[in-house]
Design a protein around this motif. Structure first.
Motif, PDB file in Angstrom:
ATOM      1  N   GLN A   3     -22.342 -16.236  70.867  1.00  0.00           N
ATOM      2  CA  GLN A   3     -22.774 -16.895  69.751  1.00  0.00           C
ATOM      3  C   GLN A   3     -24.114 -15.885  69.648  1.00  0.00           C
ATOM      4  O   GLN A   3     -24.817 -16.277  70.505  1.00  0.00           O
ATOM      5  CB  GLN A   3     -23.400 -18.316  70.179  1.00  0.00           C
ATOM      6  CG  GLN A   3     -21.593 -18.789  69.279  1.00  0.00           C
ATOM      7  CD  GLN A   3     -22.056 -20.566  69.262  1.00  0.00           C
ATOM      8  OE1 GLN A   3     -22.792 -21.092  70.176  1.00  0.00           O
ATOM      9  NE2 GLN A   3     -21.317 -21.106  68.668  1.00  0.00           N
ATOM     10  N   ASN A  93     -31.977 -10.598  53.929  1.00  0.00           N
ATOM     11  CA  ASN A  93     -31.646 -10.998  55.259  1.00  0.00           C
ATOM     12  C   ASN A  93     -30.949 -10.854  56.312  1.00  0.00           C
ATOM     13  O   ASN A  93     -30.733  -9.596  56.430  1.00  0.00           O
ATOM     14  CB  ASN A  93     -29.645 -12.047  55.199  1.00  0.00           C
ATOM     15  CG  ASN A  93     -29.691 -13.903  55.686  1.00  0.00           C
ATOM     16  OD1 ASN A  93     -30.427 -14.001  55.857  1.00  0.00           O
ATOM     17  ND2 ASN A  93     -28.674 -13.911  55.300  1.00  0.00           N
ATOM     18  N   TYR A  95     -29.762 -10.182  60.134  1.00  0.00           N
ATOM     19  CA  TYR A  95     -29.004 -10.294  61.185  1.00  0.00           C
ATOM     20  C   TYR A  95     -28.910  -9.551  62.641  1.00  0.00           C
ATOM     21  O   TYR A  95     -29.954  -8.276  62.465  1.00  0.00           O
ATOM     22  CB  TYR A  95     -27.804 -10.093  61.151  1.00  0.00           C
ATOM     23  CG  TYR A  95     -27.270 -10.406  59.411  1.00  0.00           C
ATOM     24  CD1 TYR A  95     -27.522 -10.344  58.365  1.00  0.00           C
ATOM     25  CD2 TYR A  95     -26.418 -11.382  59.010  1.00  0.00           C
ATOM     26  CE1 TYR A  95     -26.944 -10.368  56.601  1.00  0.00           C
ATOM     27  CE2 TYR A  95     -25.921 -12.056  57.983  1.00  0.00           C
ATOM     28  CZ  TYR A  95     -26.616 -11.380  57.122  1.00  0.00           C
ATOM     29  OH  TYR A  95     -25.575 -12.170  55.579  1.00  0.00           O
ATOM     30  N   GLY A 114     -24.508 -12.522  64.135  1.00  0.00           N
ATOM     31  CA  GLY A 114     -24.822 -13.864  64.201  1.00  0.00           C
ATOM     32  C   GLY A 114     -24.866 -14.477  62.858  1.00  0.00           C
ATOM     33  O   GLY A 114     -24.716 -13.170  61.800  1.00  0.00           O
ATOM     34  N   GLN A 115     -25.708 -15.842  61.868  1.00  0.00           N
ATOM     35  CA  GLN A 115     -25.050 -16.397  60.648  1.00  0.00           C
ATOM     36  C   GLN A 115     -26.880 -14.976  59.011  1.00  0.00           C
ATOM     37  O   GLN A 115     -26.958 -15.226  58.581  1.00  0.00           O
ATOM     38  CB  GLN A 115     -25.608 -17.597  60.465  1.00  0.00           C
ATOM     39  CG  GLN A 115     -23.655 -18.340  61.218  1.00  0.00           C
ATOM     40  CD  GLN A 115     -23.030 -17.916  60.177  1.00  0.00           C
ATOM     41  OE1 GLN A 115     -22.905 -17.313  59.628  1.00  0.00           O
ATOM     42  NE2 GLN A 115     -22.036 -17.454  61.511  1.00  0.00           N
TER      43      GLN A 115
END
Length: 123
Positions: A3, A93, A95, A114-115
Motif C-alpha cells: 500500500q 495529480n 503519484y 498510490g492513489q
C-alpha cells in the motif's frame, strides 16, 4: 499487499512550495527504489523523480531539476518530494510508486502505485 498512501497536496500560488509524502506498507521499503510521477488533465503520466534504496542516487525530470528534491526515510517507510518555486505547469495529480528493484531503472519497473494527491498551482 503493498500500500502506498500519498499526502501533502493542495493549492498554492506560483512561486510557493509544497512537500508531498508517501507512506509505504506491505513490502520491504528499505530495499526498493521509489519514484514520483504526475499526470495532468488530458496528458499522459510522466516521470518526476526517483531515488535508490539507500537514497544515494537520485534522478529528476529536466522540467523539475533544481526545484524539486526527492528524499526518503527508511526508518519511517516514507518517501518525500519537496517542491519549491512551483509553476502553474506543475499542476497535476502526483503519484508515488515503488520499484521492483533497489536501483533506479526505467519507469516500467515501478509496479505498485498510490492513489495520488492533487497539486494545483495558480498564477
Amino acid at each position: 499487499q503493498v500500500q502506498l498512501v500519498e499526502s501533502g497536496g493542495g493549492s498554492v500560488q506560483a512561486g510557493g512550495s509544497l512537500r508531498l509524502s508517501c507512506a509505504v506498507s506491505g513490502r520491504t521499503f528499505s530495499s526498493a527504489a521509489m519514484g514520483w510521477f504526475r499526470q495532468a488533465p488530458g496528458k499522459e503520466r510522466e516521470f518526476v523523480a526517483a531515488i535508490s534504496w539507500s537514497g544515494g542516487s537520485t534522478s529528476y525530470a529536466q522540467s523539475v531539476k533544481g526545484r524539486f528534491t526527492i528524499s526518503r526515510d527508511n526508518a519511517k517507510n516514507t518517501v518525500y518530494l519537496q517542491m519549491n518555486s512551483l509553476k502553474p505547469e506543475d499542476t497535476a495529480n502526483y503519484y508515488c510508486a515503488i520499484s521492483r528493484w533497489s536501483s533506479i531503472t526505467g519507469p516500467s519497473d515501478f509496479d505498485s502505485w498510490g492513489q495520488g494527491t492533487q497539486v494545483t498551482v495558480s498564477s
